[in-house]
Design a protein around this motif. Sequence first.
Motif, PDB file in Angstrom:
ATOM      1  N   ASP A   1      45.093  21.150  20.129  1.00  0.00           N
ATOM      2  CA  ASP A   1      44.081  20.560  19.252  1.00  0.00           C
ATOM      3  C   ASP A   1      43.869  19.059  19.461  1.00  0.00           C
ATOM      4  N   TYR A   2      43.972  18.576  20.690  1.00  0.00           N
ATOM      5  CA  TYR A   2      43.796  17.139  20.944  1.00  0.00           C
ATOM      6  C   TYR A   2      42.318  16.785  21.093  1.00  0.00           C
ATOM      7  N   GLN A   3      41.944  15.615  20.584  1.00  0.00           N
ATOM      8  CA  GLN A   3      40.541  15.176  20.636  1.00  0.00           C
ATOM      9  C   GLN A   3      40.300  14.106  21.706  1.00  0.00           C
ATOM     10  N   TYR A   4      41.347  13.382  22.076  1.00  0.00           N
ATOM     11  CA  TYR A   4      41.220  12.310  23.068  1.00  0.00           C
ATOM     12  C   TYR A   4      42.290  12.519  24.130  1.00  0.00           C
ATOM     13  N   ILE A   5      41.840  12.642  25.383  1.00  0.00           N
ATOM     14  CA  ILE A   5      42.736  13.020  26.480  1.00  0.00           C
ATOM     15  C   ILE A   5      42.713  11.902  27.524  1.00  0.00           C
ATOM     16  N   PHE A   6      43.889  11.379  27.814  1.00  0.00           N
ATOM     17  CA  PHE A   6      44.005  10.252  28.749  1.00  0.00           C
ATOM     18  C   PHE A   6      44.591  10.704  30.082  1.00  0.00           C
ATOM     19  N   GLU A   7      44.166  10.010  31.142  1.00  0.00           N
ATOM     20  CA  GLU A   7      44.829  10.099  32.453  1.00  0.00           C
ATOM     21  C   GLU A   7      45.528   8.762  32.697  1.00  0.00           C
ATOM     22  N   MET A   8      46.764   8.832  33.157  1.00  0.00           N
ATOM     23  CA  MET A   8      47.487   7.589  33.442  1.00  0.00           C
ATOM     24  C   MET A   8      48.569   7.837  34.475  1.00  0.00           C
ATOM     25  N   ASP A   9      48.815   6.834  35.334  1.00  0.00           N
ATOM     26  CA  ASP A   9      49.879   6.943  36.331  1.00  0.00           C
ATOM     27  C   ASP A   9      51.241   6.668  35.691  1.00  0.00           C
ATOM     28  N   ALA A  10      52.281   7.158  36.364  1.00  0.00           N
ATOM     29  CA  ALA A  10      53.647   6.997  35.845  1.00  0.00           C
ATOM     30  C   ALA A  10      54.275   5.666  36.241  1.00  0.00           C
ATOM     31  N   ASP A  11      53.621   4.897  37.118  1.00  0.00           N
ATOM     32  CA  ASP A  11      54.305   3.788  37.788  1.00  0.00           C
ATOM     33  C   ASP A  11      54.053   2.407  37.175  1.00  0.00           C
TER      34      ASP A  11
ATOM     35  N   TYR B   1      41.431   3.986  23.231  1.00  0.00           N
ATOM     36  CA  TYR B   1      41.293   4.989  22.174  1.00  0.00           C
ATOM     37  C   TYR B   1      40.228   4.554  21.158  1.00  0.00           C
ATOM     38  N   GLU B   2      40.304   3.307  20.731  1.00  0.00           N
ATOM     39  CA  GLU B   2      39.342   2.812  19.735  1.00  0.00           C
ATOM     40  C   GLU B   2      37.917   2.808  20.287  1.00  0.00           C
ATOM     41  N   THR B   3      37.772   2.520  21.573  1.00  0.00           N
ATOM     42  CA  THR B   3      36.449   2.547  22.204  1.00  0.00           C
ATOM     43  C   THR B   3      35.877   3.961  22.195  1.00  0.00           C
ATOM     44  N   ALA B   4      36.729   4.952  22.423  1.00  0.00           N
ATOM     45  CA  ALA B   4      36.283   6.349  22.370  1.00  0.00           C
ATOM     46  C   ALA B   4      35.947   6.769  20.941  1.00  0.00           C
ATOM     47  N   VAL B   5      36.793   6.383  20.001  1.00  0.00           N
ATOM     48  CA  VAL B   5      36.548   6.716  18.587  1.00  0.00           C
ATOM     49  C   VAL B   5      35.215   6.127  18.126  1.00  0.00           C
ATOM     50  N   ASN B   6      34.864   4.955  18.668  1.00  0.00           N
ATOM     51  CA  ASN B   6      33.619   4.279  18.285  1.00  0.00           C
ATOM     52  C   ASN B   6      32.398   4.773  19.060  1.00  0.00           C
ATOM     53  N   GLY B   7      32.552   5.874  19.806  1.00  0.00           N
ATOM     54  CA  GLY B   7      31.350   6.518  20.344  1.00  0.00           C
ATOM     55  C   GLY B   7      31.279   6.753  21.835  1.00  0.00           C
TER      56      GLY B   7
ATOM     57  N   ALA C   1      38.887   4.526  39.420  1.00  0.00           N
ATOM     58  CA  ALA C   1      39.946   4.270  38.439  1.00  0.00           C
ATOM     59  C   ALA C   1      40.626   5.561  38.009  1.00  0.00           C
ATOM     60  N   GLY C   2      41.954   5.478  37.851  1.00  0.00           N
ATOM     61  CA  GLY C   2      42.718   6.633  37.391  1.00  0.00           C
ATOM     62  C   GLY C   2      43.248   6.474  35.968  1.00  0.00           C
ATOM     63  N   PHE C   3      42.775   5.436  35.274  1.00  0.00           N
ATOM     64  CA  PHE C   3      43.167   5.177  33.887  1.00  0.00           C
ATOM     65  C   PHE C   3      41.937   5.458  33.024  1.00  0.00           C
ATOM     66  N   VAL C   4      41.899   6.650  32.430  1.00  0.00           N
ATOM     67  CA  VAL C   4      40.662   7.137  31.811  1.00  0.00           C
ATOM     68  C   VAL C   4      40.984   7.862  30.510  1.00  0.00           C
ATOM     69  N   CYS C   5      40.071   7.751  29.541  1.00  0.00           N
ATOM     70  CA  CYS C   5      40.146   8.540  28.311  1.00  0.00           C
ATOM     71  C   CYS C   5      38.886   9.399  28.192  1.00  0.00           C
ATOM     72  N   TYR C   6      39.069  10.686  27.962  1.00  0.00           N
ATOM     73  CA  TYR C   6      37.941  11.601  27.745  1.00  0.00           C
ATOM     74  C   TYR C   6      37.954  12.104  26.311  1.00  0.00           C
ATOM     75  N   ARG C   7      36.796  12.130  25.690  1.00  0.00           N
ATOM     76  CA  ARG C   7      36.685  12.889  24.449  1.00  0.00           C
ATOM     77  C   ARG C   7      36.777  14.371  24.792  1.00  0.00           C
ATOM     78  N   ARG C   8      37.312  15.147  23.898  1.00  0.00           N
ATOM     79  CA  ARG C   8      37.514  16.577  24.128  1.00  0.00           C
ATOM     80  C   ARG C   8      36.234  17.276  24.605  1.00  0.00           C
ATOM     81  N   GLN C   9      35.114  16.912  23.991  1.00  0.00           N
ATOM     82  CA  GLN C   9      33.831  17.550  24.292  1.00  0.00           C
ATOM     83  C   GLN C   9      33.465  17.444  25.785  1.00  0.00           C
TER      84      GLN C   9
ATOM     85  N   LYS D   1      32.032   4.097  29.243  1.00  0.00           N
ATOM     86  CA  LYS D   1      32.206   2.673  28.928  1.00  0.00           C
ATOM     87  C   LYS D   1      33.470   2.173  29.617  1.00  0.00           C
ATOM     88  N   GLU D   2      33.424   0.927  30.117  1.00  0.00           N
ATOM     89  CA  GLU D   2      34.588   0.347  30.789  1.00  0.00           C
ATOM     90  C   GLU D   2      35.269  -0.699  29.905  1.00  0.00           C
ATOM     91  N   VAL D   3      36.586  -0.657  29.928  1.00  0.00           N
ATOM     92  CA  VAL D   3      37.428  -1.642  29.236  1.00  0.00           C
ATOM     93  C   VAL D   3      38.196  -2.390  30.324  1.00  0.00           C
TER      94      VAL D   3
END
Length: 247
Positions: free
Chosen positions: A85-95, A107-113, A160-168, A201-203
């Motif tokens: 049931d996750y709404q915001y899904i991130f990709e991130m490297d381990a290093d 996260y806040e940028t995604a929540v804001n639209g 870029a490999g640092f990304v947040c997707y909304r579930r939709q 949107k880019e941060v």
Amino acid sequence: MADSIIIIPTYNEKENIEKMIRTVFALPKEFHILVIDDGSPDGTGAIVKNLQAEFPTRLFLVERTGKLGLGTAYIAGFKWVLEHDYQYIFEMDADFSHPVAKLTEMYETAVNGADVVVGSRYVGNVVNIVNWPMGRLLMSYYASKYVRCITGLKVADTTAGFVCYRRQVLETIEFDKIRFKGYAFQIEMKFTAAQCGFTIKEVPIVFFNRVEGTSKMSGGIFSEALFGVVQLKISSWFRHYPQKPQH
């Protein structure tokens, strides 16, 4: 239940993975983590399993046999996440090349639209990369410009490999039509999201070259990105993309 989860693909990241997990879990906002480990011979998977005893409700692991590629790791992760049931899904490297502290802003940028939020090394024509050799830095910077030129993507940091997707977004994208396995996968996901009508949107972030472990970048991965974007653009002329649902 947290609304956000970070997918971290791993292959031989024993030097980084425990520190990364603890750093994320120390943030004021609660994030969950899903590690997709490609049978790391150095025991990365075992380290994660040990930590699951400490974080049973926040840390998850999918183990795969063999090195199957970045793209397939993320798609396996996306499918797992969509069953939960996750709404915001991130990709991130381990290093630690991606700054953990930026997760909250993304996260806040995604929540804001924003539908897709990219942690960008190149936003505003500034190159925010620390400790990369000049050759690799220039290659990456101009590769992103090349991708923008070919695809028409309005994104400065296309690889870029640092990304947040909304579930939709992940519910709309047809994973079986994502073709690329290496770093071109990141380009293809952004391009597909844009073709589906989602906003990107880019941060700005500062990207740090890894200190521990070894890079997975290779010439084959780079050439896939170089030639793949041309195929991607041409095939898009003949393809129907499912569109962002309108509410």
